[in-house]
Every structure is written in structure tokens, then in C-alpha cells.
Design a protein around this motif. Structure first.
Motif: not given
Length: 304
Positions: A35-39, A256-262
Motif C-alpha cells: 500500500x502507498x497510502x491510507x486511502x 505505484x510510486x513511479x506511476x501506473x503499471x501492470x
């Protein structure tokens, strides 16, 4: 609340909202999308789906000759999606360094005239994690139950689209334009066949599978799917033998932190989509009766 678990080289984090598996690593290799955040968890990443996984067609089903109208939680398709606990903050029931048990009550509500106490136990193992789900009927009448989870899996830092995905499932569920099941059919000769390890980047799936062969069955459970990187490292999903279904979902837009991915979700389930209507895989609990069942993840490193 976030709960950190540690056992040797295995580390995990669990969230109490939706009993979410937020991350797990073995020897520094990620087995799930962290997870990147709490949303809200993207694409329901890591949450528990109970008392049914997937969707109920038109949010309606029959019980004792009476139409049960659930709340519509998927407006674009008119269905009731992923059960009743997606936004529930579970209670902390017990905790150790390497394990935690969370609990949530499912009260009678629109289209659901039952009362269930549910639990989820996350316990770290030598090479991964074991997740045990429980349900107790605390109501006065017989109650149905099914459960699934929604983990997005990976094998360390290998780009997901480069992994191969194998799942020894002999059937898949055909669906209509609203993703409601219309038939269970053989995978043989179709683009849904995962028995021979296609490359994940070649797959566009939002597909439920049945007739799982459960490779290497032992002690009441077996391997139901695995991702493998080019160097031989592997993340394996195992399920109890009575967990007879699996959902596979791929997306090129996972944040993801570096942008959307598969990314690929490989979701263990005790019942298929629309089980409240078909009855397939439903667990029926008498008043006072308890059920438990488990699934888990296991990591093995690169080839020597």
C-alpha cells in the motif's frame, strides 16, 4: 489501525479496515503489492470479501421463497459487490509478534436476514503467511456464508508483466456484459487456460475459475496458483481443498510510486460469483455452528 508482524525473515503489515493484508515480504522480496497510502485500497487490494466474494446479480437472491434485496454497491453493473465488510473496522481480538486475529460482526440488514461473527487470523510462517477465516452463526436460523480475499501478488521486484502465471484449474466462468456468470465451461482451447504458465503481460482477465486441481495436496490444502520470475523465484498461493474457486484479474493501471503499471490479483474464494443465487460453494451454518478455513502465500527464491 496498522499492525506489524515479524518472524525471522518474514514481515507483514495488516490493516483493521476490511482486515486488509497491506504487505508481506520474505527475505526482502515482496509477495504482494504494498500500500502507498491510507486511502481506499486500489482495486480492493488485500481486503476480505465476506459473506460473499465477487458479485450478486442485480443485488437480489431468494431465501425461503422470499426475494432478498441487497444494497446495490456496484451501480455501473447493478450488483452487490464483495460482501458486507469492505469498509468495516475490525476489532483486535488477539495479537503476538507473528500473528494477529481480527473480528467483525455482520448484522442483519437489507437482503441479509442473518447474524454472523467473523474472524480473520494472519499468522506468519517460515516462508510466508497463513490466513484463517472463521464464521459463527449467532442468529436464530440457518445462514449461508462464503468468503474470499483480493490480494495483488508479485515476486519481489520483477515487473509483473514478465512473470508467468500457472493455475491448475480446468473450468472458467463465462460472463455477460455486466460480468455476471452465464456458464461454467472447460478452459481447454481458450485464452483463459492458465495450466501451462502463460506470461502475465499477455493476459487480459477478470475471470473466475473452478475445478481446481490443487497441485501438491497435503495436510488438507494444496497449491492453486503460482507466479514465477525468469530467475525461478516463485510466489505460491495455496488454499484448503474445500476452497474450490479462484478469481484472476489483470490491470495495466495499478497505482505505484513511479506511476501506473501492470498488476495481477489472484483471489482465493470458497464460492464462485453469484453464489447466493446458484448455491455453488455456499457454506450453510446452523445456529451456533462455526466454520474455519485457510489459504496462504509461500515464497521460494531464485534457482541456484
Amino acid at each position: 489501525m496498522h499492525i506489524s508482524l515479524t518472524a525471522g525473515d518474514v514481515r507483514a503489515e495488516v490493516g483493521t479496515v476490511a482486515a486488509e493484508l497491506r504487505s508481506i515480504e520474505v527475505r526482502g522480496a515482496a509477495l504482494t503489492e504494498p500500500r502507498l497510502d491510507d486511502g481506499l485500497p486500489p482495486f480492493c487490494n488485500g481486503i476480505v470479501l465476506a459473506p460473499w466474494p465477487n458479485r450478486v446479480r442485480d443485488a437480489k437472491w431468494m431465501h425461503d421463497a422470499t426475494v432478498q434485496q441487497l444494497d446495490i454497491t456496484e451501480p455501473e453493473r447493478g450488483g452487490a459487490l464483495h460482501g458486507l465488510l469492505q469498509f468495516t473496522d475490525y476489532e483486535l481480538l488477539s495479537r503476538a509478534d507473528d500473528a494477529v486475529t481480527l473480528g467483525a460482526f455482520i448484522a442483519p440488514q437489507h437482503g441479509w436476514p442473518f447474524a454472523l461473527e467473523t474472524t480473520v487470523t494472519y499468522a506468519l510462517t517460515r516462508d510466508g503467511i497463513r490466513i484463517t477465516h472463521g464464521a459463527t452463526n449467532v442468529g436464530a436460523g440457518r445462514a449461508p456464508f462464503a468468503v474470499g480475499t483480493h490480494p495483488f501478488l508479485r515476486v519481489g521486484d520483477t515487473p509483473v508483466e514478465q512473470l508467468t502465471l500457472t493455475a491448475p484449474a480446468a473450468t472458467y466462468f463465462e460472463v455477460d456484459e455486466r460480468l455476471n456468470p452465464t456458464a461454467e465451461s472447460p478452459v481447454e482451447g481458450t485464452l483463459t487456460d492458465l495450466r501451462y504458465g502463460p506470461v502475465v503481460g499477455s493476459l487480459l482477465l477478470d475471470t473466475a475459475y473452478g475445478s481446481l486441481a490443487h497441485a501438491n495436496p497435503a495436510d488438507g490444502h494444496g497449491d492453486s496458483a503460482w507466479l514465477e520470475s525468469p530467475d525461478g523465484a516463485r510466489t505460491t498461493l495455496w488454499q484448503d481443498l474445500d476452497w474450490g474457486y479462484l478469481q484472476v484479474f489483470t490491470t495495466p493501471e495499478f497505482p505505484r510510486a513511479d506511476g501506473p503499471g501492470f498488476a495481477v490479483a489472484i483471489e482465493p474464494m470458497t464460492a464462485p460469483p453469484d453464489a447466493l443465487n446458484s448455491g455453488a460453494g455456499l457454506i450453510w451454518l446452523e445456529p451456533g455452528q462455526t466454520w474455519q478455513g485457510s489459504w496462504g502465500l509461500r515464497y521460494s527464491g531464485p534457482r541456484e
